[in-house]
Design a protein around this motif. Sequence first.
Motif, short mmCIF file in Angstrom:
data_model
loop_
_atom_site.label_atom_id
_atom_site.label_comp_id
_atom_site.label_asym_id
_atom_site.label_seq_id
_atom_site.Cartn_x
_atom_site.Cartn_y
_atom_site.Cartn_z
N VAL A 54 11.18 -3.44 -7.10
CA VAL A 54 10.14 -2.53 -7.56
C VAL A 54 9.61 -1.70 -6.40
N LEU A 55 9.44 -2.35 -5.25
CA LEU A 55 8.98 -1.64 -4.05
C LEU A 55 9.97 -0.55 -3.65
N MET A 56 11.26 -0.88 -3.68
CA MET A 56 12.28 0.11 -3.35
C MET A 56 12.26 1.27 -4.33
N LEU A 57 12.10 0.96 -5.61
CA LEU A 57 12.04 2.00 -6.63
C LEU A 57 10.81 2.88 -6.42
N ALA A 58 9.69 2.24 -6.06
CA ALA A 58 8.45 3.00 -5.86
C ALA A 58 8.59 3.97 -4.70
N VAL A 59 9.16 3.51 -3.61
CA VAL A 59 9.33 4.37 -2.44
C VAL A 59 10.33 5.47 -2.72
N SER A 65 0.83 -1.21 0.00
CA SER A 65 0.00 0.00 0.00
C SER A 65 0.87 1.26 0.00
N ILE A 66 1.99 1.20 0.69
CA ILE A 66 2.92 2.34 0.70
C ILE A 66 3.51 2.55 -0.69
N ALA A 67 3.90 1.44 -1.33
CA ALA A 67 4.43 1.54 -2.69
C ALA A 67 3.39 2.10 -3.64
N ALA A 68 2.14 1.63 -3.51
CA ALA A 68 1.07 2.10 -4.39
C ALA A 68 0.80 3.58 -4.18
N VAL A 69 0.87 4.01 -2.93
CA VAL A 69 0.65 5.43 -2.62
C VAL A 69 1.70 6.30 -3.29
N VAL A 70 2.94 5.90 -3.21
CA VAL A 70 4.02 6.69 -3.81
C VAL A 70 3.93 6.64 -5.33
N LEU A 71 3.64 5.46 -5.88
CA LEU A 71 3.47 5.35 -7.33
C LEU A 71 2.32 6.24 -7.81
N GLY A 72 1.33 6.43 -6.92
CA GLY A 72 0.18 7.25 -7.28
C GLY A 72 0.39 8.73 -7.09
N GLY A 73 1.61 9.16 -6.75
CA GLY A 73 1.92 10.58 -6.66
C GLY A 73 1.63 11.22 -5.33
N SER A 112 2.74 12.36 -1.79
CA SER A 112 4.02 12.65 -1.13
C SER A 112 4.05 12.05 0.26
N LEU A 113 5.11 11.33 0.58
CA LEU A 113 5.26 10.79 1.92
C LEU A 113 5.51 11.88 2.95
N MET A 114 5.81 13.10 2.48
CA MET A 114 5.97 14.24 3.37
C MET A 114 4.62 14.83 3.78
N GLY A 115 3.56 14.41 3.08
CA GLY A 115 2.22 14.89 3.40
C GLY A 115 1.82 16.10 2.59
N GLY A 116 0.51 16.38 2.58
CA GLY A 116 0.00 17.59 1.97
C GLY A 116 -0.17 17.57 0.47
N ARG A 117 0.12 16.44 -0.18
CA ARG A 117 0.07 16.41 -1.64
C ARG A 117 -0.33 15.02 -2.12
N GLY A 118 -1.24 14.98 -3.10
CA GLY A 118 -1.65 13.71 -3.68
C GLY A 118 -3.15 13.49 -3.57
N SER A 119 -3.59 12.30 -3.97
CA SER A 119 -5.01 11.97 -3.90
C SER A 119 -5.18 10.47 -3.82
N ALA A 120 -6.34 10.06 -3.32
CA ALA A 120 -6.65 8.64 -3.23
C ALA A 120 -6.86 8.04 -4.62
N ILE A 121 -7.27 8.86 -5.58
CA ILE A 121 -7.44 8.38 -6.95
C ILE A 121 -6.09 7.95 -7.51
N GLY A 122 -5.07 8.78 -7.27
CA GLY A 122 -3.73 8.40 -7.70
C GLY A 122 -3.27 7.11 -7.04
N ALA A 123 -3.60 6.96 -5.75
CA ALA A 123 -3.22 5.74 -5.03
C ALA A 123 -3.90 4.52 -5.63
N ILE A 124 -5.14 4.68 -6.09
CA ILE A 124 -5.85 3.57 -6.73
C ILE A 124 -5.10 3.11 -7.98
N PHE A 125 -4.74 4.05 -8.82
CA PHE A 125 -4.02 3.67 -10.05
C PHE A 125 -2.61 3.18 -9.73
N GLY A 126 -2.02 3.70 -8.64
CA GLY A 126 -0.74 3.16 -8.20
C GLY A 126 -0.87 1.70 -7.81
#
Length: 326
Positions: A303-308, A251-259, A261-275
Amino acid sequence: MTEWRFWLAEQRGTLLAIGIFVAMFLIYATNHPAGFSANMVQTAANKATLLAFVAMAQAIVVITAGIDLSVGMILTLTNCLASWIVVGTATETALGVAGVLGTGLVCGMINGAIVIFGRLQPIVTTIATGAMYYGIALFLRPNPGGSVNETLADALTGRLFGVLPTSLVTLTLVALLIWVPYSRSVVGRAAFATGSSEVAAYMSGAPVRAAKFAAYTLAGLLSAIGGLFLTFFSYTGEAAYASGNAYTLFSIAAVVLGGVSLMGGRGSAIGAIFGALAFRTIGDLLFVFDFDPLWQPLFQGLVLMLAVSIGAFGLVRVRNRLEWFG
């Protein structure tokens, strides 16, 4: 900057995730032994939907600059619970579904309450609560077993009009009913503000505590929906520790792939879905190209390392935090 360019910059991560998913799925579909068919799409959709629900849950928390390492264990717990109570008549099944979703909500509320009022770090809190949820799951299902209402399961894992996977339709409806209203609400906007700068959000009068609490609560609910679908797919419940951990990490990899930011404040759940859809397609590609099973975990780990690491690439050219959100 014109309006459309601003929108494009904001949605860059989501659009990139969509592009990656479409490219990989086309490669997968064109090389699948059975060819492009409704059955192939349905199977791929059912597998990807599970990760998509958990990725949505993770994304909502990450946007607040937090993290939830219990989402996989909530999925496991609700899977085990569903195998007990989502059975019987239509009324009993409906009550069982409500009980499973309510359990996910309670788990998320517990996470949020501890993080907010206990003032503990989210990573420590959710590791601890995740272990608790897994312990309850193991109590419910020390051995794999149970059942589920087959009529409901077949309806939600089948195809509409013989073509469209019902699981994808459900995923779309959940995103429209939960993410869209949440992201446009006062609490949702406060979540983005909190992730950008919690101090600034607090000084501006944003409901920081409510934003965090809502994020963890919704994460629990979405994870529970994933647990329900796992039960619908497998017709059983299993307290699988490795599976719960895998869903959390993926799920963390998918979140980052979906754009997001692990820093917070940026992104969307839609991006996480496609990730999530893109990340799950990676596993399908390994199957299609007959990749040696002994090497698959290594490849997925890379792949997980690359995604993160993707989220860190943009930081190389950022001179101050304002540029990251500019």
